[in-house]
Write a protein that holds these residues in place. Structure first.
Motif, short mmCIF file in Angstrom:
data_model
loop_
_atom_site.label_atom_id
_atom_site.label_comp_id
_atom_site.label_asym_id
_atom_site.label_seq_id
_atom_site.Cartn_x
_atom_site.Cartn_y
_atom_site.Cartn_z
N TYR A 78 3.05 7.25 -3.54
CA TYR A 78 2.08 6.42 -4.25
C TYR A 78 0.69 6.49 -3.60
O TYR A 78 -0.12 5.59 -3.81
CB TYR A 78 2.55 4.97 -4.31
CG TYR A 78 3.90 4.77 -4.95
CD1 TYR A 78 4.19 5.27 -6.21
CD2 TYR A 78 4.91 4.07 -4.28
CE1 TYR A 78 5.44 5.09 -6.79
CE2 TYR A 78 6.16 3.88 -4.86
CZ TYR A 78 6.42 4.39 -6.11
OH TYR A 78 7.66 4.21 -6.69
N ASP A 79 0.45 7.53 -2.82
CA ASP A 79 -0.82 7.65 -2.09
C ASP A 79 -1.07 6.43 -1.22
O ASP A 79 -2.21 5.96 -1.09
CB ASP A 79 -2.00 7.85 -3.07
CG ASP A 79 -1.88 9.14 -3.87
OD1 ASP A 79 -1.08 10.01 -3.49
OD2 ASP A 79 -2.60 9.29 -4.86
N GLU A 80 0.00 5.91 -0.62
CA GLU A 80 -0.08 4.64 0.10
C GLU A 80 -0.19 4.79 1.62
O GLU A 80 -0.18 3.79 2.35
CB GLU A 80 1.15 3.78 -0.24
CG GLU A 80 2.45 4.16 0.48
CD GLU A 80 3.22 5.31 -0.14
OE1 GLU A 80 2.63 6.16 -0.82
OE2 GLU A 80 4.44 5.38 0.09
N PRO A 87 -2.32 5.61 4.74
CA PRO A 87 -3.71 5.81 5.16
C PRO A 87 -3.84 6.99 6.13
O PRO A 87 -2.89 7.36 6.82
CB PRO A 87 -4.08 4.49 5.84
CG PRO A 87 -2.79 3.86 6.22
CD PRO A 87 -1.76 4.34 5.23
N ALA A 88 -5.03 7.56 6.17
CA ALA A 88 -5.28 8.71 7.04
C ALA A 88 -5.01 8.38 8.50
O ALA A 88 -4.62 9.25 9.28
CB ALA A 88 -6.72 9.19 6.87
N SER A 89 -5.17 7.11 8.88
CA SER A 89 -4.98 6.71 10.28
C SER A 89 -3.55 6.89 10.75
O SER A 89 -3.29 6.95 11.95
CB SER A 89 -5.40 5.25 10.47
OG SER A 89 -4.62 4.40 9.64
N VAL A 90 -2.59 6.96 9.81
CA VAL A 90 -1.20 7.20 10.20
C VAL A 90 -0.68 8.50 9.58
O VAL A 90 0.51 8.65 9.30
CB VAL A 90 -0.28 6.01 9.85
CG1 VAL A 90 -0.62 4.81 10.68
CG2 VAL A 90 -0.33 5.68 8.36
N GLY A 91 -1.59 9.45 9.37
CA GLY A 91 -1.18 10.76 8.89
C GLY A 91 -1.00 10.84 7.40
O GLY A 91 -0.12 11.56 6.91
N GLY A 92 -1.82 10.11 6.66
CA GLY A 92 -1.69 10.05 5.21
C GLY A 92 -1.75 11.41 4.54
O GLY A 92 -2.46 12.31 4.96
N THR A 149 7.02 -2.38 3.77
CA THR A 149 5.84 -2.60 2.94
C THR A 149 6.24 -2.52 1.48
O THR A 149 7.12 -1.75 1.11
CB THR A 149 4.74 -1.56 3.24
OG1 THR A 149 5.30 -0.24 3.16
CG2 THR A 149 4.15 -1.78 4.62
N ARG A 150 5.58 -3.35 0.68
CA ARG A 150 5.84 -3.34 -0.77
C ARG A 150 4.95 -2.30 -1.45
O ARG A 150 3.95 -1.85 -0.89
CB ARG A 150 5.52 -4.71 -1.36
CG ARG A 150 6.39 -5.94 -1.08
CD ARG A 150 7.74 -5.80 -0.56
NE ARG A 150 8.72 -6.67 -1.19
CZ ARG A 150 8.96 -7.93 -0.84
NH1 ARG A 150 8.28 -8.51 0.12
NH2 ARG A 150 9.91 -8.62 -1.47
N GLU A 151 5.32 -1.94 -2.67
CA GLU A 151 4.50 -1.02 -3.43
C GLU A 151 3.10 -1.61 -3.60
O GLU A 151 2.94 -2.79 -3.91
CB GLU A 151 5.12 -0.76 -4.80
CG GLU A 151 4.45 0.33 -5.59
CD GLU A 151 5.15 0.68 -6.89
OE1 GLU A 151 4.52 1.34 -7.72
OE2 GLU A 151 6.32 0.26 -7.06
N GLY A 152 2.09 -0.77 -3.36
CA GLY A 152 0.71 -1.24 -3.43
C GLY A 152 0.13 -1.61 -2.08
O GLY A 152 -1.08 -1.78 -1.96
N LYS A 188 14.80 -4.14 -7.79
CA LYS A 188 13.82 -3.50 -8.68
C LYS A 188 12.46 -3.36 -7.98
O LYS A 188 11.41 -3.60 -8.56
CB LYS A 188 13.70 -4.26 -10.00
CG LYS A 188 15.02 -4.27 -10.76
CD LYS A 188 14.86 -4.53 -12.22
CE LYS A 188 16.21 -4.31 -12.93
NZ LYS A 188 16.11 -4.41 -14.38
N GLU A 189 12.55 -2.95 -6.70
CA GLU A 189 11.34 -2.70 -5.92
C GLU A 189 11.42 -1.33 -5.25
O GLU A 189 12.50 -0.81 -4.98
CB GLU A 189 11.17 -3.75 -4.82
CG GLU A 189 10.79 -5.13 -5.32
CD GLU A 189 10.32 -6.01 -4.17
OE1 GLU A 189 9.27 -5.70 -3.56
OE2 GLU A 189 11.02 -6.99 -3.87
N SER A 190 10.24 -0.79 -4.97
CA SER A 190 10.11 0.40 -4.14
C SER A 190 9.42 -0.02 -2.86
O SER A 190 8.30 -0.51 -2.89
CB SER A 190 9.26 1.46 -4.89
OG SER A 190 9.01 2.57 -4.05
N VAL A 191 10.13 0.12 -1.75
CA VAL A 191 9.61 -0.39 -0.47
C VAL A 191 9.49 0.73 0.55
O VAL A 191 10.30 1.64 0.61
CB VAL A 191 10.51 -1.52 0.09
CG1 VAL A 191 10.51 -2.71 -0.85
CG2 VAL A 191 11.93 -1.04 0.36
N GLY A 192 8.44 0.65 1.36
CA GLY A 192 8.27 1.58 2.46
C GLY A 192 8.90 1.03 3.72
O GLY A 192 9.03 -0.18 3.88
#
Length: 199
Positions: A105-107, A109-114, A158-161, A190-194
């Motif tokens: 989901y493009d979630e 960030p570059a700071s953690v190797g996005g 982490t939740r979606e978004g 019914k969630e997508s979680v990181g």
């Protein structure tokens, strides 16, 4: 006593989830992969079934009596995901926990190797597989792990978004989250979680 199916039982995440279920629950396990019968099994609690997940009819039959499904697959991920959804729907099995990947989901960030879908097409199969579940009527939980290793078992969700919090996560941490969700049909329903190791 619940009966759980582990699809991808010979993979590293499948093996970790299997061990966690055996060690912390009294669940009966049905182990599914193309070479599942190569696994040594506890015949009192486990059954191994050699199965191509793309064979929806065979998978539907194997789901008889199963209460919940865990799936961590490789290869034709989108095709396998669609087959799992179709087979579970036909068999009347609702609860599924599916392993996808961080970044779909493009979630991240570059700071953690996005790495975003726009510049990492290798993630597209993971996104399409996740979509098969999120667009279904099943009671799914999609787990999006960071790169997995055998390090510290600390983890955060982490939740979606929400922005992803770290790059790596242990296999055991993924198994802890997956088993919790398999045992509680309301947990991340019914969630997508990181999932990642806190930095």
């Amino acid at each position: 006593m619940m009966k759980m199916m582990i699809i991808g039982a010979t993979g590293s995440i499948g093996r970790s989830v299997r061990a966690k279920l055996l060690n912390t629950t009294d669940a009966q396990l049905k182990l599914v992969s193309r070479h599942a019968t190569s696994l040594p099994v506890d015949t009192a609690r486990e059954e191994a079934v050699n199965l191509n997940v793309l064979d929806t009819a065979a998978l539907t039959q194997a789901l008889n009596g199963v209460d919940a499904v865990f799936a961590a697959v490789s290869g034709d991920m989108a095709g396998m995901a669609r087959s799992i959804v179709a087979a579970m729907t036909a068999a009347g099995v609702q609860r599924v926990v599916f392993i996808s990947s961080m970044g779909i989901y493009d979630e991240v960030p570059a700071s953690v190797g996005g790495s975003n879908l726009s510049d990492s097409p290798v993630l597209l199969p993971y996104r399409r597989a996740a979509d098969a579940f999120t667009e279904s009527s099943l009671n799914y939980t999609v787990i999006r792990p960071g790169w997995f290793d055998n390090g510290s078992d600390d983890y955060e969700v982490t939740r979606e978004g929400e922005a992803f919090g770290g790059h790596d996560v242990s296999r055991h941490a993924i198994a802890m989250l997956a088993v919790a969700a398999l045992q509680d049909e309301h947990l991340y329903s019914k969630e997508s979680v990181g999932i990642n190791r806190p930095q």
